[in-house]
Design an enzyme around this catalytic site. Structure first.
Site, PDB file in Angstrom:
ATOM      1  N   SER A  70       0.747  -1.225  -0.003  1.00  0.00           N
ATOM      2  CA  SER A  70      -0.216   0.025   0.064  1.00  0.00           C
ATOM      3  C   SER A  70       0.891   1.155   0.094  1.00  0.00           C
ATOM      4  O   SER A  70       2.212   1.082   0.453  1.00  0.00           O
ATOM      5  CB  SER A  70      -0.922   0.127   1.252  1.00  0.00           C
ATOM      6  OG  SER A  70      -0.195   0.432   2.360  1.00  0.00           O
ATOM      7  N   ASP A  71       0.290   2.173  -0.347  1.00  0.00           N
ATOM      8  CA  ASP A  71       1.051   3.648  -0.201  1.00  0.00           C
ATOM      9  C   ASP A  71       0.622   3.864   1.289  1.00  0.00           C
ATOM     10  O   ASP A  71      -0.123   3.449   1.913  1.00  0.00           O
ATOM     11  CB  ASP A  71       0.363   4.705  -1.047  1.00  0.00           C
ATOM     12  CG  ASP A  71       1.592   5.705  -1.404  1.00  0.00           C
ATOM     13  OD1 ASP A  71       2.354   5.809  -0.563  1.00  0.00           O
ATOM     14  OD2 ASP A  71       1.648   6.330  -2.493  1.00  0.00           O
ATOM     15  N   TYR A  72       1.205   5.095   1.771  1.00  0.00           N
ATOM     16  CA  TYR A  72       1.249   5.518   3.174  1.00  0.00           C
ATOM     17  C   TYR A  72      -0.356   5.802   3.546  1.00  0.00           C
ATOM     18  O   TYR A  72      -0.880   6.699   3.059  1.00  0.00           O
ATOM     19  CB  TYR A  72       1.847   6.906   3.127  1.00  0.00           C
ATOM     20  CG  TYR A  72       2.299   7.389   4.696  1.00  0.00           C
ATOM     21  CD1 TYR A  72       3.630   7.088   5.243  1.00  0.00           C
ATOM     22  CD2 TYR A  72       1.528   7.933   5.476  1.00  0.00           C
ATOM     23  CE1 TYR A  72       3.945   7.671   6.331  1.00  0.00           C
ATOM     24  CE2 TYR A  72       1.902   8.105   6.746  1.00  0.00           C
ATOM     25  CZ  TYR A  72       3.208   8.128   7.164  1.00  0.00           C
ATOM     26  OH  TYR A  72       3.346   8.466   8.422  1.00  0.00           O
TER      27      TYR A  72
ATOM     28  N   GLY B 263      -2.563   4.139   2.809  1.00  0.00           N
ATOM     29  CA  GLY B 263      -3.764   4.143   1.952  1.00  0.00           C
ATOM     30  C   GLY B 263      -4.939   3.077   1.989  1.00  0.00           C
ATOM     31  O   GLY B 263      -5.925   3.309   1.745  1.00  0.00           O
TER      32      GLY B 263
END
Length: 734
Positions: free
Chosen positions: A277-279, A281
């Protein structure tokens, strides 16, 4: 044309023994508790020297319990290896950790920003830059980087345009391959290789209004033909991980987009690496309003194929209960854990978890002379000469008095750009320092800042004009601050910030030869400079060797050959503007009122994709095709001869474009299908051969399946996307 591997990793090289890997992973998985499985999917922020005692103790205890699989942003051999020892020696199963860090364009030896690197049109140099970043990062305990960013970006308002390779899909594919090979090396188990991450999957660069994190609304055709191919190229190059993007597509946020992650990425392409995932997300699925609570957000993300939860802490805290309540199959968790364990296996961490624990390397492999030389080479290859009326450049090193003016002349931090790893301003050679070092002792260098980067204060302009009047030549150092591009740094104006344009035009009135140098992370609208300043050099944010590389170009020790990887608009109202656009039923014509154009400005760009000048000149001749007709599954050789018609040696970037003249689905007016950067001595000619294949001719038909249609095609060859030789050929039915 088919992508050429630039040396290094292949997909097979990441898998030393598929059967041994599978047996090992399955054996380990069978011994894991549910909490340990979900722990492998949990990525908290790293524990650093500035972490409070309570938080550090809590993080350490999570590692002991097997509740952490990786850390974000943790670097330094002592910190990472202390934590690795706890994971290996004190947790029940001894599973080693991944340490992820954003090594985007260098770790301590900072190279030009990725958009600048792409302007080099030199994938070999770009691969080397990534290799240097990997060597330095691993010397500091890192084994995973969140790069390369392979998002195609056609809206320069978007701050993250600086992190990618620009507007073109093919150029993006080539640079994605180069960077994956550079980061992961020839052997992923080697101590100086890092797991690369292609990001952000997918279409993040299509954010509405150029606003980071915003909605993306595109057709499936645009998704498949423009935004997906660089990711596919990265997968084919063996990339070990992919990061989900923050945006939604067609109402489905990417952190819950199973059809694209499990369907396209894993099902169609066969990607078996990690999807991170992104931060936060996963948590943000609640802000998207497709999840009512953390449990639902975690369930949707895991079911969509998001293996690692960065920072949200939802998988660790909320998923055990969800699995035991039957809301999430344990088989879904197991699939994610397998992928994480495979990544660690392929990195060789189970055999040698301390592969990055040699503290002596932190000094010996960081900011070395060889690394700085590579950064200097990359920086000068990335610089683009936009205009050079009257041959103001190159300057003579024997110029008696030289005025260096502008807010970027002596600003070391700005030279590093955004996402500068662990780069330090004190490592930077500023433009002013580089110029002073390059000229002879008889040359007097005068300096005035003139104005700050983004201010309305004009009080320094008078002093700048005064010293310009004393000089024999003037260099203007203009542009953006380092934090005016990058994540969350979006702009509604593409003009020079503050009163820099006013400064430039006031100095230009001195009547002295003037060259403007631009430092920026996106295309700028610089109409006034184009109209009034005789010479303009685009330098991007060039990194630690900024000053030396710039002096090489300004004084002619290096002949600039960078080319624009993204179109420069006349003003922000033209955005989005890109060369590979579609025609309309009423293409723009000056003489036709009811055609697709503007009332107040030309529809044409200020500088087109692929544009770039040189201190020499080149001529293109003899565009030849091996055949006039080919079958739909055939190949075609295209030859073109380029000659250096000037008085000095230089590089030319030979560009090959293709157009499907008539098709059942509308096609772009032209598309890049090959390029070659070649060095030619004065008077030297070289004939280059490109090979076009069915892959270059194909597009997605009405049924969204790849097709090559019989009919007429046009090949274009030249030094940019506008000025080309042309030749036609016909594709016949199989």
């Amino acid at each position: 044309m088919a992508l050429v591997p630039f040396g290094g990793l292949t997909a097979e090289a990441t898998k030393p023994s598929d059967s041994a890997e599978t047996a090992f992973v399955e054996s380990l998985l069978a011994r894991m508790t549910l909490e340990e499985k979900l722990g492998q999917l949990n990525q908290p922020p790293g524990i650093g020297n500035d972490t409070g005692p309570k938080a550090k103790a809590a993080g350490t205890e999570q590692v002991r319990k097997g509740q952490v699989g990786s850390f974000l942003g943790m670097q330094g051999v002592k910190l990472t290896c202390d934590m690795q020892r706890i994971a290996v020696k004190e947790s029940r199963l001894g599973i080693p950790l991944l340490f992820g860090f954003d090594v985007i364009h260098g770790y301590r030896t900072v190279f030009p920003v990725p958009l600048g690197e792409a302007a080099s049109f030199n994938p070999v140099a770009v691969e080397k830059a990534a290799r240097v970043g990997a060597v330095e990062a691993t010397a500091h305990g890192i084994n995973w980087t969140y790069a390369p960013m392979v998002d195609v970006a056609r809206d320069p308002r978007w701050g993250r345009v600086v992190e990618g390779s620009g507007e073109d899909t093919y150029l993006g594919e080539v640079m994605a391959v180069a960077r994956v090979h550079g980061f992961q090396g020839k052997d992923l188990r080697a101590a100086d290789s890092v797991l690369a991450t292609a990001k952000h999957f997918v279409a993040y660069g299509g954010a509405e209004a150029g606003r980071d994190y915003n909605t993306v609304d595109i057709s499936e055709r645009t998704l498949r033909e423009v935004y997906l191919p660089p990711f596919h190229a990265a997968v084919d190059a063996g990339v070990g991980s992919i990061m989900a993007s923050f945006n939604e597509i067609a109402g489905v946020p990417m952190h819950a987009n199973g059809p694209l992650i499990n369907g396209v990425l894993r099902g169609e392409w066969g990607f078996d690496g990690v999807l991170v995932s992104d931060y936060t997300g996963v948590m943000e699925l609640m802000n998207h309003r497709i999840a009512a609570d953390p449990t639902e957000a975690g369930r949707r993300a895991l079911e969509a194929g998001v293996d690692i939860d960065m920072v949200s802490d939802i998988y660790r805290k909320d998923m055990p209960k969800a699995v035991r309540a039957g809301k999430l199959p344990v088989a879904t968790v197991d699939d994610a854990v397998r992928r994480v364990l495979r990544a660690k296996y392929r990195l060789g961490l189970f055999d040698n978890p301390y592969r990055n624990c040699d503290e002596s390397l932190e000094k010996s492999q960081t900011l070395t002379a060889d690394h700085r030389d590579a950064a200097r080479t990359m920086a000068r290859e990335s610089m683009v000469l936009l205009k050079n009326k009257g041959n103001v450049l190159p300057l003579s090193k024997q110029v008696r008095t030289l005025a260096v003016i502008g807010p970027l002349a002596d600003n070391p931090r700005a030279m590093l750009g955004s996402w500068a790893g662990m780069g330090r301003p004190e490592d930077v050679v500023t433009p002013l320092a580089g110029i002073r070092a390059a000229v002879g002792p008889e040359t007097k260098v005068l300096y005035a800042r003139g104005t700050d980067i983004n201010t309305a204060d004009t009080t320094g302009i008078a002093e700048a004009v005064r010293i310009a009047g004393q000089a024999d030549a003037v260099l203007l150092m203009l542009g953006e601050a380092e934090d005016m591009s990058g994540e969350a740094n979006n702009r509604t104006s593409l003009d020079l910030p503050g009163v820099q344009e006013q400064l430039a035009l006031a100095v230009q009135k001195s009547g002295k030869p003037v060259a403007a140098v631009l430092f920026n992370g996106r295309p700028l609208s610089i109409n006034s400079l184009q109209e009034q300043v005789p010479s303009i050099l685009e330098a991007w944010f060039p990194g630690v060797e900024a000053g030396h590389a710039l002096a090489d170009v300004l004084f002619g020790d290096y002949n600039p050959a960078g080319r624009l990887p993204i179109t420069f608009p006349r003003n922000v109202g033209q955005v989005p503007i890109y060369y590979a656009h579609k025609n309309t039923g009423r293409p723009p014509r000056e003489e036709e009122r009811y055609s697709s154009k503007y009332l107040d400005v030309s529809w044409k760009p200020l500088y087109a994709f692929g544009h770039g000048l040189s201190y020499t000149s080149f001529r293109y001749d003899a565009l030849r095709l091996s055949r006039k007709k080919i079958p739909a599954d055939g190949t075609l050789q295209v030859e073109v001869t380029v000659t250096n018609t000037g008085a000095r040696a230089g590089d030319e970037v030979v560009q090959l474009y293709l157009r499907d003249d008539v098709a059942s689905i509308t096609r772009p007016v032209k598309q890049l299908r090959g390029f070659r950067r070649v060095h030619l001595q004065a008077g030297q000619s070289q004939t280059l051969t490109f090979t076009l294949t069915a892959n270059d001719l194909s597009f997605y038909g009405a049924d969204m399946k790849p097709i090559v249609e019989p009919g007429s095609f046009t090949v274009f060859a030249g030094g940019n996307s506008v000025d080309n030789l042309e030749a036609k050929f016909e594709v016949t039915a199989r």
